[in-house]
Motif scaffolding. Structure first.
Motif, PDB file in Angstrom:
ATOM      1  N   ARG A  78       0.826  -1.205   0.000  1.00 16.07           N
ATOM      2  CA  ARG A  78       0.000   0.000   0.000  1.00 16.07           C
ATOM      3  C   ARG A  78       0.862   1.257   0.000  1.00 16.07           C
ATOM      4  NH1 ARG A  78      -1.999   3.724   3.172  1.00 16.07           N
ATOM      5  NH2 ARG A  78      -0.747   2.985   4.936  1.00 16.07           N
ATOM      6  N   GLN A  79       1.924   1.242   0.808  1.00 12.49           N
ATOM      7  CA  GLN A  79       2.817   2.394   0.846  1.00 12.49           C
ATOM      8  C   GLN A  79       3.553   2.568  -0.481  1.00 12.49           C
ATOM      9  OE1 GLN A  79       5.373   1.833   4.219  1.00 12.49           O
ATOM     10  NE2 GLN A  79       3.739   2.194   5.722  1.00 12.49           N
ATOM     11  N   THR A  80       3.963   1.448  -1.098  1.00 10.82           N
ATOM     12  CA  THR A  80       4.647   1.532  -2.390  1.00 10.82           C
ATOM     13  C   THR A  80       3.738   2.114  -3.453  1.00 10.82           C
ATOM     14  OG1 THR A  80       6.002  -0.390  -1.817  1.00 10.82           O
ATOM     15  CG2 THR A  80       5.859   0.207  -4.147  1.00 10.82           C
ATOM     16  N   GLU A  81       2.467   1.641  -3.465  1.00 12.67           N
ATOM     17  CA  GLU A  81       1.507   2.176  -4.428  1.00 12.67           C
ATOM     18  C   GLU A  81       1.250   3.658  -4.195  1.00 12.67           C
ATOM     19  OE1 GLU A  81      -1.897  -0.248  -3.972  1.00 12.67           O
ATOM     20  OE2 GLU A  81      -1.031  -2.004  -4.984  1.00 12.67           O
ATOM     21  N   ALA A  82       1.196   4.078  -2.923  1.00  9.25           N
ATOM     22  CA  ALA A  82       0.980   5.489  -2.617  1.00  9.25           C
ATOM     23  C   ALA A  82       2.158   6.335  -3.086  1.00  9.25           C
ATOM     24  CB  ALA A  82       0.763   5.666  -1.114  1.00  9.25           C
ATOM     25  N   ILE A  83       3.384   5.821  -2.899  1.00  3.17           N
ATOM     26  CA  ILE A  83       4.572   6.558  -3.341  1.00  3.17           C
ATOM     27  C   ILE A  83       4.599   6.671  -4.858  1.00  3.17           C
ATOM     28  CG2 ILE A  83       7.097   6.466  -3.462  1.00  3.17           C
ATOM     29  CD1 ILE A  83       7.052   5.223  -0.659  1.00  3.17           C
ATOM     30  N   LEU A 118       2.047   9.215  -5.924  1.00  5.50           N
ATOM     31  CA  LEU A 118       2.542  10.566  -5.639  1.00  5.50           C
ATOM     32  C   LEU A 118       3.628  10.979  -6.627  1.00  5.50           C
ATOM     33  CD1 LEU A 118       2.450  13.019  -3.759  1.00  5.50           C
ATOM     34  CD2 LEU A 118       4.139  11.873  -2.295  1.00  5.50           C
ATOM     35  N   THR A 119       4.486  10.026  -6.984  1.00  2.00           N
ATOM     36  CA  THR A 119       5.546  10.320  -7.956  1.00  2.00           C
ATOM     37  C   THR A 119       4.964  10.700  -9.311  1.00  2.00           C
ATOM     38  OG1 THR A 119       7.030   8.768  -6.824  1.00  2.00           O
ATOM     39  CG2 THR A 119       7.603   9.393  -9.094  1.00  2.00           C
ATOM     40  N   GLN A 120       3.937   9.946  -9.735  1.00  5.57           N
ATOM     41  CA  GLN A 120       3.279  10.270 -11.005  1.00  5.57           C
ATOM     42  C   GLN A 120       2.626  11.650 -10.968  1.00  5.57           C
ATOM     43  OE1 GLN A 120       0.599   7.055 -11.806  1.00  5.57           O
ATOM     44  NE2 GLN A 120       2.238   5.555 -12.182  1.00  5.57           N
ATOM     45  N   GLU A 121       2.014  11.997  -9.839  1.00  3.28           N
ATOM     46  CA  GLU A 121       1.403  13.312  -9.707  1.00  3.28           C
ATOM     47  C   GLU A 121       2.456  14.417  -9.774  1.00  3.28           C
ATOM     48  OE1 GLU A 121      -0.886  13.386  -6.168  1.00  3.28           O
ATOM     49  OE2 GLU A 121      -2.383  11.934  -6.867  1.00  3.28           O
TER      50      GLU A 121
END
Length: 245
Positions: free
Chosen positions: A216-221, A224-227
Protein backbone atom coordinates in the motif's frame (compact mmCIF):
# COMPACT_ATOMS: atom_id res chain seq x y z
CA UNK A 1 -35.70 -22.52 12.42
CA UNK A 2 -37.49 -22.36 15.82
CA UNK A 3 -35.83 -25.60 16.90
CA UNK A 4 -32.44 -24.31 15.79
CA UNK A 5 -32.99 -21.09 17.74
CA UNK A 6 -34.10 -23.03 20.81
CA UNK A 7 -31.03 -25.26 20.64
CA UNK A 8 -28.69 -22.29 20.35
CA UNK A 9 -30.45 -20.51 23.20
CA UNK A 10 -30.16 -23.61 25.39
CA UNK A 11 -26.42 -23.96 24.67
CA UNK A 12 -25.80 -20.30 25.50
CA UNK A 13 -27.73 -20.50 28.77
CA UNK A 14 -26.16 -23.75 29.98
CA UNK A 15 -22.54 -23.09 29.04
CA UNK A 16 -21.50 -21.35 32.27
CA UNK A 17 -23.49 -23.63 34.63
CA UNK A 18 -21.93 -26.71 33.01
CA UNK A 19 -18.44 -25.24 33.33
CA UNK A 20 -19.14 -24.53 37.00
CA UNK A 21 -20.31 -28.13 37.46
CA UNK A 22 -17.11 -29.31 35.78
CA UNK A 23 -15.07 -27.37 38.34
CA UNK A 24 -17.17 -28.94 41.10
CA UNK A 25 -16.47 -32.35 39.58
CA UNK A 26 -12.73 -31.64 39.62
CA UNK A 27 -12.87 -30.75 43.30
CA UNK A 28 -14.95 -33.83 44.15
CA UNK A 29 -12.55 -36.06 42.26
CA UNK A 30 -9.43 -34.53 43.79
CA UNK A 31 -10.44 -34.48 47.47
CA UNK A 32 -10.36 -38.26 48.15
CA UNK A 33 -7.07 -38.62 46.27
CA UNK A 34 -5.22 -35.68 47.80
CA UNK A 35 -6.56 -36.50 51.27
CA UNK A 36 -5.78 -40.19 51.57
CA UNK A 37 -7.25 -40.25 55.08
CA UNK A 38 -10.68 -39.08 53.96
CA UNK A 39 -13.44 -41.11 55.57
CA UNK A 40 -16.16 -43.06 53.84
CA UNK A 41 -18.78 -40.26 54.15
CA UNK A 42 -16.50 -37.81 52.34
CA UNK A 43 -15.64 -40.34 49.64
CA UNK A 44 -19.30 -41.23 49.18
CA UNK A 45 -20.30 -37.57 48.94
CA UNK A 46 -17.63 -36.92 46.31
CA UNK A 47 -18.76 -39.94 44.31
CA UNK A 48 -22.34 -38.67 44.40
CA UNK A 49 -21.18 -35.26 43.16
CA UNK A 50 -19.30 -36.90 40.28
CA UNK A 51 -22.37 -38.80 39.16
CA UNK A 52 -24.58 -35.73 39.54
CA UNK A 53 -22.25 -33.79 37.25
CA UNK A 54 -22.27 -36.66 34.75
CA UNK A 55 -26.08 -36.67 34.94
CA UNK A 56 -26.14 -32.94 34.19
CA UNK A 57 -24.03 -33.43 31.07
CA UNK A 58 -26.14 -36.40 30.00
CA UNK A 59 -29.29 -34.30 30.43
CA UNK A 60 -27.70 -31.51 28.43
CA UNK A 61 -26.95 -33.93 25.59
CA UNK A 62 -30.52 -35.27 25.58
CA UNK A 63 -32.03 -31.77 25.58
CA UNK A 64 -29.79 -30.68 22.70
CA UNK A 65 -30.76 -33.85 20.84
CA UNK A 66 -34.47 -33.11 21.31
CA UNK A 67 -34.05 -29.49 20.18
CA UNK A 68 -31.91 -30.37 17.16
CA UNK A 69 -33.74 -29.91 13.83
CA UNK A 70 -32.06 -33.04 12.38
CA UNK A 71 -31.47 -35.55 15.19
CA UNK A 72 -29.61 -38.12 13.10
CA UNK A 73 -27.23 -35.46 11.88
CA UNK A 74 -26.80 -34.22 15.44
CA UNK A 75 -25.84 -37.73 16.60
CA UNK A 76 -23.36 -38.13 13.75
CA UNK A 77 -21.75 -34.75 14.37
CA UNK A 78 -21.63 -35.20 18.16
CA UNK A 79 -20.72 -38.87 18.45
CA UNK A 80 -17.94 -38.06 20.92
CA UNK A 81 -20.53 -36.49 23.22
CA UNK A 82 -22.62 -39.66 22.98
CA UNK A 83 -19.64 -41.89 23.79
CA UNK A 84 -18.75 -39.69 26.75
CA UNK A 85 -22.29 -40.04 28.07
CA UNK A 86 -22.62 -43.80 27.51
CA UNK A 87 -19.16 -45.07 28.53
CA UNK A 88 -19.43 -44.32 32.29
CA UNK A 89 -22.72 -46.25 32.41
CA UNK A 90 -21.23 -49.32 30.77
CA UNK A 91 -18.19 -49.36 33.06
CA UNK A 92 -18.53 -47.07 36.09
CA UNK A 93 -14.85 -46.42 36.69
CA UNK A 94 -13.76 -43.09 38.08
CA UNK A 95 -11.12 -42.73 35.37
CA UNK A 96 -13.72 -43.16 32.65
CA UNK A 97 -15.87 -40.50 34.29
CA UNK A 98 -12.86 -38.15 34.16
CA UNK A 99 -12.36 -38.78 30.44
CA UNK A 100 -16.08 -38.39 29.80
CA UNK A 101 -16.28 -35.10 31.69
CA UNK A 102 -13.20 -33.70 29.92
CA UNK A 103 -14.68 -34.63 26.55
CA UNK A 104 -18.02 -33.07 27.32
CA UNK A 105 -16.51 -29.87 28.71
CA UNK A 106 -14.20 -29.58 25.72
CA UNK A 107 -16.99 -30.12 23.21
CA UNK A 108 -19.26 -27.55 24.87
CA UNK A 109 -16.41 -25.06 25.21
CA UNK A 110 -15.47 -25.31 21.53
CA UNK A 111 -19.05 -24.47 20.58
CA UNK A 112 -18.72 -21.04 22.17
CA UNK A 113 -17.40 -18.52 19.66
CA UNK A 114 -16.00 -16.20 22.32
CA UNK A 115 -13.52 -18.79 23.56
CA UNK A 116 -10.37 -18.44 21.55
CA UNK A 117 -8.02 -21.23 20.54
CA UNK A 118 -5.25 -20.06 22.85
CA UNK A 119 -7.55 -20.07 25.88
CA UNK A 120 -8.79 -23.53 24.99
CA UNK A 121 -5.26 -24.90 24.61
CA UNK A 122 -4.14 -23.44 27.94
CA UNK A 123 -7.22 -24.85 29.63
CA UNK A 124 -6.64 -28.25 28.05
CA UNK A 125 -3.01 -28.30 29.20
CA UNK A 126 -3.89 -27.36 32.79
CA UNK A 127 -6.83 -29.78 32.87
CA UNK A 128 -4.87 -32.72 31.49
CA UNK A 129 -1.94 -31.96 33.79
CA UNK A 130 -4.12 -31.91 36.91
CA UNK A 131 -6.43 -34.78 36.00
CA UNK A 132 -3.53 -36.89 34.76
CA UNK A 133 -1.65 -36.32 38.01
CA UNK A 134 -4.65 -37.21 40.13
CA UNK A 135 -5.53 -40.23 38.02
CA UNK A 136 -2.04 -41.73 38.09
CA UNK A 137 -1.69 -40.99 41.81
CA UNK A 138 -4.96 -42.81 42.53
CA UNK A 139 -3.80 -46.00 40.81
CA UNK A 140 -0.07 -45.91 41.61
CA UNK A 141 -0.04 -44.83 45.24
CA UNK A 142 -1.17 -48.23 46.48
CA UNK A 143 0.80 -50.29 43.92
CA UNK A 144 3.38 -52.64 45.51
CA UNK A 145 6.26 -51.46 43.33
CA UNK A 146 4.93 -47.98 42.55
CA UNK A 147 7.19 -44.93 42.85
CA UNK A 148 4.52 -42.23 42.48
CA UNK A 149 3.40 -41.77 46.07
CA UNK A 150 2.73 -38.04 46.47
CA UNK A 151 0.89 -35.36 44.53
CA UNK A 152 4.22 -33.63 43.85
CA UNK A 153 5.62 -36.80 42.27
CA UNK A 154 2.46 -37.15 40.17
CA UNK A 155 2.60 -33.54 38.95
CA UNK A 156 6.27 -33.85 38.04
CA UNK A 157 5.62 -37.12 36.20
CA UNK A 158 2.63 -35.66 34.31
CA UNK A 159 4.62 -32.59 33.26
CA UNK A 160 7.59 -34.59 31.97
CA UNK A 161 5.24 -37.03 30.23
CA UNK A 162 3.12 -34.38 28.50
CA UNK A 163 6.23 -32.59 27.26
CA UNK A 164 7.61 -35.97 26.09
CA UNK A 165 10.79 -35.40 28.12
CA UNK A 166 10.46 -38.53 30.25
CA UNK A 167 13.36 -38.41 32.71
CA UNK A 168 12.41 -41.83 34.03
CA UNK A 169 12.80 -40.96 37.72
CA UNK A 170 9.06 -41.65 38.13
CA UNK A 171 7.11 -44.10 36.03
CA UNK A 172 3.83 -46.01 36.37
CA UNK A 173 4.04 -49.72 37.14
CA UNK A 174 0.39 -50.76 36.78
CA UNK A 175 -1.47 -51.41 33.55
CA UNK A 176 -3.96 -48.62 34.17
CA UNK A 177 -1.17 -46.22 35.07
CA UNK A 178 0.63 -46.99 31.82
CA UNK A 179 -2.62 -46.48 29.93
CA UNK A 180 -2.88 -43.02 31.50
CA UNK A 181 0.73 -42.39 30.45
CA UNK A 182 -0.07 -43.25 26.83
CA UNK A 183 -3.01 -40.84 26.90
CA UNK A 184 -0.87 -38.03 28.32
CA UNK A 185 1.87 -38.62 25.76
CA UNK A 186 -0.54 -38.48 22.84
CA UNK A 187 -2.27 -35.44 24.33
CA UNK A 188 1.04 -33.67 24.86
CA UNK A 189 2.12 -34.29 21.27
CA UNK A 190 -1.25 -33.12 19.94
CA UNK A 191 -1.27 -29.95 22.06
CA UNK A 192 2.32 -29.18 21.11
CA UNK A 193 1.32 -29.46 17.46
CA UNK A 194 -1.65 -27.14 18.01
CA UNK A 195 0.52 -24.54 19.77
CA UNK A 196 3.19 -24.72 17.05
CA UNK A 197 0.60 -24.39 14.30
CA UNK A 198 -1.05 -21.47 16.09
CA UNK A 199 2.26 -19.63 16.48
CA UNK A 200 3.16 -20.28 12.83
CA UNK A 201 -0.26 -19.04 11.71
CA UNK A 202 0.22 -15.87 13.79
CA UNK A 203 3.61 -15.16 12.18
CA UNK A 204 2.26 -15.83 8.68
CA UNK A 205 -0.70 -13.51 9.29
CA UNK A 206 1.66 -10.89 10.68
CA UNK A 207 3.98 -11.12 7.67
CA UNK A 208 1.03 -10.97 5.27
CA UNK A 209 -0.24 -7.87 7.07
CA UNK A 210 3.21 -6.26 6.79
CA UNK A 211 3.38 -7.16 3.09
CA UNK A 212 -0.03 -5.62 2.46
CA UNK A 213 1.00 -2.44 4.29
CA UNK A 214 4.26 -2.30 2.37
CA UNK A 215 2.46 -2.73 -0.96
CA UNK A 216 0.00 0.00 0.00
CA UNK A 217 2.82 2.39 0.85
CA UNK A 218 4.65 1.53 -2.39
CA UNK A 219 1.51 2.18 -4.43
CA UNK A 220 0.98 5.49 -2.62
CA UNK A 221 4.57 6.56 -3.34
CA UNK A 222 4.24 5.60 -7.02
CA UNK A 223 0.97 7.50 -7.28
CA UNK A 224 2.54 10.57 -5.64
CA UNK A 225 5.55 10.32 -7.96
CA UNK A 226 3.28 10.27 -11.01
CA UNK A 227 1.40 13.31 -9.71
CA UNK A 228 4.67 15.20 -9.17
CA UNK A 229 5.79 14.35 -12.69
CA UNK A 230 2.47 15.55 -14.08
CA UNK A 231 2.77 18.80 -12.14
CA UNK A 232 6.30 19.35 -13.42
CA UNK A 233 5.11 18.79 -16.96
CA UNK A 234 2.32 21.31 -16.51
CA UNK A 235 4.68 23.87 -14.98
CA UNK A 236 7.14 23.42 -17.85
CA UNK A 237 4.31 23.83 -20.37
CA UNK A 238 3.09 27.01 -18.67
CA UNK A 239 6.63 28.45 -18.69
CA UNK A 240 6.94 27.69 -22.39
CA UNK A 241 3.63 29.41 -23.13
CA UNK A 242 4.56 32.46 -21.05
CA UNK A 243 7.94 32.72 -22.81
CA UNK A 244 6.28 32.78 -26.21
CA UNK A 245 3.90 35.47 -25.04
Amino acid sequence: MDAQTAQTRWEQRTQRPLLALAVLFAVAYAVPIVDGSAGRPVTLACTVVEWVVWGAFATDYLVRLVLAPDRMRFVRRHWLDLCAVVVPVLQPLRLLRIVATLLLVGRRARMANQIRLTTYVVGAVVGLLMFGSLAVLSVERSAPHGNIRTLGDALWWSFTTMTTVGYGDHAPTTGLGRLIAVGLMLSGIALLGVVTANIAAWFIARFEKDDVEERRQTEAIESLTQEVRALRAEVAELRALSGRG
